[in-house]
Design a protein around this motif. Structure first.
Motif, PDB file in Angstrom:
ATOM      1  N   GLN A  50       0.789  -1.201  -0.005  1.00 57.94           N
ATOM      2  CA  GLN A  50       0.068  -0.055  -0.030  1.00 57.94           C
ATOM      3  C   GLN A  50       0.700   1.232   0.046  1.00 57.94           C
ATOM      4  O   GLN A  50       0.366   2.134  -0.296  1.00 57.94           O
ATOM      5  N   VAL A  51       2.185   1.297   0.332  1.00 63.09           N
ATOM      6  CA  VAL A  51       3.074   2.381   0.272  1.00 63.09           C
ATOM      7  C   VAL A  51       3.026   3.094  -0.948  1.00 63.09           C
ATOM      8  O   VAL A  51       2.927   4.413  -0.937  1.00 63.09           O
ATOM      9  N   GLU A  52       3.166   2.461  -2.157  1.00 68.14           N
ATOM     10  CA  GLU A  52       3.330   3.249  -3.302  1.00 68.14           C
ATOM     11  C   GLU A  52       2.005   4.511  -3.666  1.00 68.14           C
ATOM     12  O   GLU A  52       2.269   5.400  -4.184  1.00 68.14           O
ATOM     13  N   ARG A  53       0.840   3.978  -2.981  1.00 70.21           N
ATOM     14  CA  ARG A  53      -0.157   5.044  -3.140  1.00 70.21           C
ATOM     15  C   ARG A  53       0.063   6.311  -2.180  1.00 70.21           C
ATOM     16  O   ARG A  53      -0.223   7.305  -2.800  1.00 70.21           O
ATOM     17  N   GLY A  54       0.952   6.090  -1.188  1.00 76.56           N
ATOM     18  CA  GLY A  54       1.415   7.469  -0.719  1.00 76.56           C
ATOM     19  C   GLY A  54       2.302   8.316  -1.302  1.00 76.56           C
ATOM     20  O   GLY A  54       2.619   9.448  -0.919  1.00 76.56           O
ATOM     21  N   LEU A  55       2.935   7.501  -2.332  1.00 75.81           N
ATOM     22  CA  LEU A  55       3.895   8.294  -3.030  1.00 75.81           C
ATOM     23  C   LEU A  55       3.743   9.052  -4.187  1.00 75.81           C
ATOM     24  O   LEU A  55       4.233   9.931  -4.949  1.00 75.81           O
ATOM     25  N   VAL A  56       2.258   8.774  -4.556  1.00 78.75           N
ATOM     26  CA  VAL A  56       1.713   9.621  -5.594  1.00 78.75           C
ATOM     27  C   VAL A  56       1.677  11.095  -5.798  1.00 78.75           C
ATOM     28  O   VAL A  56       2.170  11.779  -6.778  1.00 78.75           O
ATOM     29  N   GLU A  57       1.667  11.762  -4.603  1.00 77.46           N
ATOM     30  CA  GLU A  57       1.761  13.306  -4.396  1.00 77.46           C
ATOM     31  C   GLU A  57       3.159  13.614  -4.156  1.00 77.46           C
ATOM     32  O   GLU A  57       3.048  14.939  -4.382  1.00 77.46           O
ATOM     33  N   LEU A  58       4.118  12.784  -4.113  1.00 78.17           N
ATOM     34  CA  LEU A  58       5.302  13.241  -3.918  1.00 78.17           C
ATOM     35  C   LEU A  58       6.008  13.661  -5.290  1.00 78.17           C
ATOM     36  O   LEU A  58       5.954  12.852  -6.201  1.00 78.17           O
ATOM     37  N   ASP A  59       6.606  14.799  -5.463  1.00 74.34           N
ATOM     38  CA  ASP A  59       7.160  14.992  -6.670  1.00 74.34           C
ATOM     39  C   ASP A  59       8.610  14.556  -6.628  1.00 74.34           C
ATOM     40  O   ASP A  59       9.287  14.184  -5.555  1.00 74.34           O
ATOM     41  N   ARG A  60       9.497  14.690  -7.814  1.00 74.50           N
ATOM     42  CA  ARG A  60      10.822  14.013  -7.782  1.00 74.50           C
ATOM     43  C   ARG A  60      11.744  15.070  -6.891  1.00 74.50           C
ATOM     44  O   ARG A  60      11.587  16.308  -7.117  1.00 74.50           O
ATOM     45  N   CYS A  82      20.303   6.930 -10.475  1.00 73.50           N
ATOM     46  CA  CYS A  82      19.504   7.966 -10.019  1.00 73.50           C
ATOM     47  C   CYS A  82      19.750   9.356 -10.701  1.00 73.50           C
ATOM     48  O   CYS A  82      21.055   9.759 -10.768  1.00 73.50           O
ATOM     49  N   PRO A  83      18.602   9.885 -11.033  1.00 73.07           N
ATOM     50  CA  PRO A  83      18.613  11.262 -11.982  1.00 73.07           C
ATOM     51  C   PRO A  83      19.094  12.432 -11.022  1.00 73.07           C
ATOM     52  O   PRO A  83      19.184  13.441 -11.536  1.00 73.07           O
ATOM     53  N   VAL A  84      19.060  12.237  -9.734  1.00 70.12           N
ATOM     54  CA  VAL A  84      19.399  13.382  -8.792  1.00 70.12           C
ATOM     55  C   VAL A  84      20.364  13.028  -7.973  1.00 70.12           C
ATOM     56  O   VAL A  84      20.595  11.847  -7.886  1.00 70.12           O
ATOM     57  N   PRO A  85      21.251  14.214  -7.272  1.00 72.61           N
ATOM     58  CA  PRO A  85      22.149  13.668  -6.361  1.00 72.61           C
ATOM     59  C   PRO A  85      21.693  12.599  -5.143  1.00 72.61           C
ATOM     60  O   PRO A  85      20.623  12.956  -4.742  1.00 72.61           O
ATOM     61  N   PHE A  86      22.555  11.767  -4.881  1.00 69.00           N
ATOM     62  CA  PHE A  86      22.041  10.817  -4.017  1.00 69.00           C
ATOM     63  C   PHE A  86      23.418  10.609  -2.838  1.00 69.00           C
ATOM     64  O   PHE A  86      24.591  10.558  -3.272  1.00 69.00           O
ATOM     65  N   VAL A  87      23.251  10.683  -1.633  1.00 70.94           N
ATOM     66  CA  VAL A  87      24.099  10.617  -0.504  1.00 70.94           C
ATOM     67  C   VAL A  87      23.532   9.530   0.536  1.00 70.94           C
ATOM     68  O   VAL A  87      22.456   9.589   0.996  1.00 70.94           O
ATOM     69  N   ALA A  88      24.649   8.683   0.645  1.00 69.24           N
ATOM     70  CA  ALA A  88      24.452   7.838   2.100  1.00 69.24           C
ATOM     71  C   ALA A  88      25.196   8.556   3.220  1.00 69.24           C
ATOM     72  O   ALA A  88      26.383   8.691   3.266  1.00 69.24           O
ATOM     73  N   LEU A 173       9.008   6.339  -7.488  1.00 64.87           N
ATOM     74  CA  LEU A 173       9.488   7.670  -7.655  1.00 64.87           C
ATOM     75  C   LEU A 173      10.243   8.078  -8.760  1.00 64.87           C
ATOM     76  O   LEU A 173      10.596   9.335  -8.942  1.00 64.87           O
ATOM     77  N   GLY A 174      10.622   6.998  -9.560  1.00 68.54           N
ATOM     78  CA  GLY A 174      11.608   7.342 -10.859  1.00 68.54           C
ATOM     79  C   GLY A 174      12.940   7.738 -10.335  1.00 68.54           C
ATOM     80  O   GLY A 174      13.705   8.145 -11.115  1.00 68.54           O
ATOM     81  N   ILE A 175      13.305   7.015  -9.058  1.00 67.29           N
ATOM     82  CA  ILE A 175      14.858   7.596  -8.775  1.00 67.29           C
ATOM     83  C   ILE A 175      15.496   6.404  -8.586  1.00 67.29           C
ATOM     84  O   ILE A 175      16.483   6.224  -7.997  1.00 67.29           O
ATOM     85  N   GLY A 176      15.105   5.172  -9.139  1.00 70.44           N
ATOM     86  CA  GLY A 176      15.582   3.943  -8.903  1.00 70.44           C
ATOM     87  C   GLY A 176      15.295   2.862  -9.974  1.00 70.44           C
ATOM     88  O   GLY A 176      14.470   2.891 -10.609  1.00 70.44           O
ATOM     89  N   PRO A 177      16.146   1.812 -10.465  1.00 69.12           N
ATOM     90  CA  PRO A 177      15.773   1.010 -11.503  1.00 69.12           C
ATOM     91  C   PRO A 177      14.659   0.076 -10.956  1.00 69.12           C
ATOM     92  O   PRO A 177      14.474  -0.191  -9.940  1.00 69.12           O
ATOM     93  N   GLU A 178      14.212  -0.568 -11.956  1.00 66.99           N
ATOM     94  CA  GLU A 178      12.888  -1.511 -11.638  1.00 66.99           C
ATOM     95  C   GLU A 178      13.583  -2.774 -10.910  1.00 66.99           C
ATOM     96  O   GLU A 178      14.719  -3.262 -11.391  1.00 66.99           O
ATOM     97  N   LEU A 179      12.893  -2.936  -9.981  1.00 65.59           N
ATOM     98  CA  LEU A 179      13.213  -4.056  -8.991  1.00 65.59           C
ATOM     99  C   LEU A 179      12.207  -5.019  -8.662  1.00 65.59           C
ATOM    100  O   LEU A 179      11.384  -4.506  -8.070  1.00 65.59           O
ATOM    101  N   SER A 180      12.420  -6.303  -8.542  1.00 69.56           N
ATOM    102  CA  SER A 180      11.361  -7.226  -8.358  1.00 69.56           C
ATOM    103  C   SER A 180      11.690  -7.909  -6.955  1.00 69.56           C
ATOM    104  O   SER A 180      12.821  -8.577  -7.076  1.00 69.56           O
TER     105      SER A 180
END
Length: 352
Positions: A50-60, A82-88, A173-180
């Motif tokens: 159900q989490v993906e539904r909560g991501l609908v309103e989040l922008d990139r 990732c199309p935006v900067p990523f930091v761990a 969110l479009g910030i990661g590769p497809e993963l099953s």
């Protein structure tokens, strides 16, 4: 030998224990937990449906910051994509530039620690979007609740299982590769089948690795970013399970250790009364199918050096499925080997 490895002496290793029902029974809880790794991935994935539904309103987001358990696994997977900067971020808190335009991903499979909590508090205070993976009833989730917080309800306490599901969610969110998650779970199931305690030495790859390491100091190397990370995680497990040193590093750091290995004494009397002979290194190469020329060149340099110093080398391969599934399988293979090595060393025997 460098890094102080030559100072460690061998303990008695009994390979018959690897096929001994009573000895393996003492490690049953640990082996059972390993066998259930795939089931834990499926359980986390089901809970997160159900989490993906909560991501609908989040922008990139402008940038992504990850904190908590296995944040570096997220970085290894996402950085090339990732199309935006990523930091761990190791914490505490968050980098000073993080604000309302950024996404903070926090992984806390068991509820978090003070450093993880500080990242959540900072993110909420600054108005950042938060993807918080933690048990629903944990104080961390209560502290992190807000209009821009999405909670992934952690179920199992397994960092890898939770990280896999978070990666799957981030794809939305479009910030990661497809993963099953199912492909990862299936790979873990296959490792459990191949490494079952009911399979003897001749048919069990993990027991075979344990035999290679029976009287050795493990040197672990992986060519790709994920294979190298699998090697580091397995080295941690080997140290914890056996109380022996284990070194996972880049080829340039391992080559001097191999080069410094003392020559094997061909004339040594195997029946001499030597209570604990010094350990020599053994090289484990983690192969996830990466074929870049620089990886192949480094691997060959390590193998050539090992051969020249008469050091045993073992290639641990898993080249099936997507990259995260291969990573999970390599880590699981190495973990099974660490358990069997501990069994052969008598670590699971009741103390009298």
């Amino acid at each position: 030998m460098s890094d102080g490895l030559a100072a460690v002496n061998a303990e008695p290793f009994d390979e018959t224990l690897l096929d001994d029902e009573e000895a393996l029974a003492h490690a049953d809880e640990t082996l059972r937990a390993l066998a259930e790794s795939g089931a834990r991935v499926r359980r986390e994935a089901y809970a997160a449906k159900q989490v993906e539904r909560g991501l609908v309103e989040l922008d990139r987001p402008r940038a992504v910051v990850a904190a908590g358990a296995d944040a570096r696994l997220l970085r290894a997977v996402l950085e090339p994509w990732c199309p935006v900067p990523f930091v761990a971020w190791p914490g505490p808190g968050l980098p000073g530039w993080v604000g309302a335009l950024d996404l903070v991903v926090v992984l806390a499979p068991t509820g978090g620690d003070p450093e993880t909590a500080s990242a959540v508090y900072d993110a909420v205070r600054r108005g950042s979007a938060v993807l918080l993976a933690a048990p629903e009833n944990s104080p961390l989730v209560e502290a992190g609740r807000g209009r821009d917080t999405v909670v992934v309800p952690a179920q199992t306490g397994d960092p890898l299982a939770l990280a896999v599901v978070v990666l799957q969610v981030l794809h939305t969110l479009g910030i990661g590769p497809e993963l099953s998650a199912e492909t990862v779970a299936s790979a873990l199931d296959e490792v459990a089948s191949r490494c079952s305690p009911f399979l003897d030495l001749s048919a069990n790859p993990a027991k075979d690795i344990a035999l290679v390491l029976a009287d050795a100091l493990p040197l672990l190397w992986g060519g790709s970013v994920l294979a190298a990370r699998a090697g580091r995680r397995v080295a941690e497990t080997l140290r914890r399970m056996t109380n022996r040193p284990a070194l996972a590093s880049e080829a340039d750091h391992l080559l001097p250790v191999l080069e410094g290995a003392p020559p094997r004494d061909l004339f040594a009397d195997p029946f001499a009364d030597i209570e604990s002979p010094p350990l020599r290194p053994a090289l484990l190469i983690f192969d996830d199918g990466a074929e870049q020329p620089v990886i192949q060149e480094s691997r060959q340099r390590l193998l050539d050096m090992a051969e020249s110093r008469d050091v045993r080398a073992k290639i641990v391969s898993w080249t099936e499925g997507p990259e995260v599934a291969r990573y999970a399988a390599l880590q699981a293979l190495g973990t099974y080997a660490a358990v069997y090595l501990a069994v052969g060393l008598g670590r699971f025997q009741p103390r009298t």
